[in-house]
Enzyme design. Structure first.
Site, PDB file in Angstrom:
ATOM      1  N   TYR A 281      12.025  -8.802  67.376  1.00  0.00           N
ATOM      2  CA  TYR A 281      10.151  -8.695  68.144  1.00  0.00           C
ATOM      3  C   TYR A 281      10.707  -9.103  69.310  1.00  0.00           C
ATOM      4  O   TYR A 281      10.020  -8.667  70.016  1.00  0.00           O
ATOM      5  CB  TYR A 281       8.991  -9.158  68.018  1.00  0.00           C
ATOM      6  CG  TYR A 281       9.350  -8.670  66.300  1.00  0.00           C
ATOM      7  CD1 TYR A 281       9.549  -7.877  65.380  1.00  0.00           C
ATOM      8  CD2 TYR A 281       8.421  -9.475  65.541  1.00  0.00           C
ATOM      9  CE1 TYR A 281       8.963  -7.604  63.915  1.00  0.00           C
ATOM     10  CE2 TYR A 281       7.755  -9.458  64.132  1.00  0.00           C
ATOM     11  CZ  TYR A 281       8.471  -8.576  63.537  1.00  0.00           C
ATOM     12  OH  TYR A 281       8.216  -8.014  62.344  1.00  0.00           O
TER      13      TYR A 281
ATOM     14  N   HIS B 168      15.563 -10.414  56.859  1.00  0.00           N
ATOM     15  CA  HIS B 168      14.504  -9.578  57.553  1.00  0.00           C
ATOM     16  C   HIS B 168      14.627  -8.510  57.847  1.00  0.00           C
ATOM     17  O   HIS B 168      13.949  -7.244  56.314  1.00  0.00           O
ATOM     18  CB  HIS B 168      15.177  -9.782  59.949  1.00  0.00           C
ATOM     19  CG  HIS B 168      13.519  -8.917  60.741  1.00  0.00           C
ATOM     20  ND1 HIS B 168      13.158  -8.780  61.479  1.00  0.00           N
ATOM     21  CD2 HIS B 168      12.957  -7.857  59.917  1.00  0.00           C
ATOM     22  CE1 HIS B 168      12.140  -8.336  61.562  1.00  0.00           C
ATOM     23  NE2 HIS B 168      11.549  -7.519  60.855  1.00  0.00           N
TER      24      HIS B 168
END
Ligand code: NAP
Length: 265
Positions: free
Chosen positions: A37, A95
């Site tokens: 991110y 992730h």
């Protein structure tokens, strides 16, 4: 881990710091970030600036799927700790599973994850976007102490097989994209239930996720009004008739499905 957290995907820089601080002021105690991110340093600034003691906060971060070899994973975690200003992360997740055709070994990655926990670099460890077969290898066959599975989950996507697995193993399932980016609230069923209880459709959609045992949720919102509304969804009380109506909605709307995703259950 608090049941409700703030998702921070697509929040960047000073905006991200400001929005995270705003959420903390409203009462959020759980922030969800990731190296991918590009905002861990911005989240770290919010953690440094808030008056809330660090031990009252929960922060999740994640390592991207091209950094799952032992050395790369260690470096990623160290960089996350530095950016977040933490000696020990609350929760460190893989992730996405890696690509077996490109030589990814689930066992090697999980061994590294477990070692990082044992070395005290992360209090809890887990995975995101794993399917039941991958979870079985990690948790059942390897005995890895995974605390959390983070996957997409909302009123329009069923995840029964994964929920059965996490509940049986005492893991938390964290629902990402829990509002289905607004699609849940747009259904007639959810709108009818909201009217009946005098709450907003988004609160019914989120409240349905939050009321479930062993489930947490991390809606993303930049706005103070929506952040507060999502906090208030913790108080929504659904009845069996509402649950039956939501259970009857279509359950095949998958919003996050990149080309590197695993075969979904
Ligand atoms: N592990 C993974 O692979 C993965 C993948 C995807 C997402 N995630 C995590 O999950 C988080 C949330 O997912 P998401 O952003 O995809 O979807 P989401 O939370 O379902 O939806 C976010 C959207 O809903 C709006 N919204 C939020 N609260 C609202 C409310 N009360 N009323 C009306 N609109 C509202 C937001 O707009 P405003 O900002 O204007 O409120 C935003 O446009 C991400 O930020 C990330 O942390 C993880």
């Amino acid at each position: 881990m608090p049941k409700l957290g703030l998702g921070t995907w697509r929040m960047l820089g000073e905006d991200c710091t400001r929005i995270a601080l705003q959420a903390l002021e409203l009462g959020y105690r759980h922030l969800d970030t990731a190296t991918a991110y590009d905002n861990e340093a911005a989240v770290g600034k919010a953690l440094a600036q808030t008056d809330i003691p660090r031990e009252q906060l929960h922060v999740t971060t994640k390592v991207w799927w091209d950094k799952l070899e032992p050395q790369a994973m260690r470096q990623s975690l160290d960089a996350s700790r530095k950016a977040l200003g933490d000696d020990c992360l609350d929760l460190f997740l893989i992730h996405w599973p890696g690509n077996t055709a490109q030589g990814w070994s689930l066992e090697r990655s999980i061994e590294t994850l477990v070692a990082l926990r044992e070395e005290g670099k992360a209090r809890q460890i887990g995975v995101a976007n794993f399917n039941v077969a991958q979870l079985t290898r990690a948790v059942v066959e390897m005995g890895a102490p995974l605390s959390v599975l983070q996957v997409e989950y909302h009123v329009l996507l069923g995840q029964q097989a994964l929920l059965d697995f996490t509940r049986q193993r005492g893991m938390v399932l964290t629902a990402y994209t829990p509002l289905a980016r607004g699609q849940g609230a747009e259904t007639e069923t959810v709108q009818r239930i909201a009217k009946k209880h005098g709450v907003l459709p988004s609160q019914v959609a989120l409240g349905w996720v939050l009321e479930q045992d062993g489930v947490a949720a991390i809606p993303k919102s930049n706005s103070a009004v929506n952040q507060q509304s999502n906090l208030d969804a913790l108080k929504v009380k659904l009845d069996d008739e509402d649950r039956a109506a939501i259970a009857a909605l279509r359950k095949d709307v998958r919003i996050v499905n990149p080309d590197f995703a695993p075969v979904w259950d």
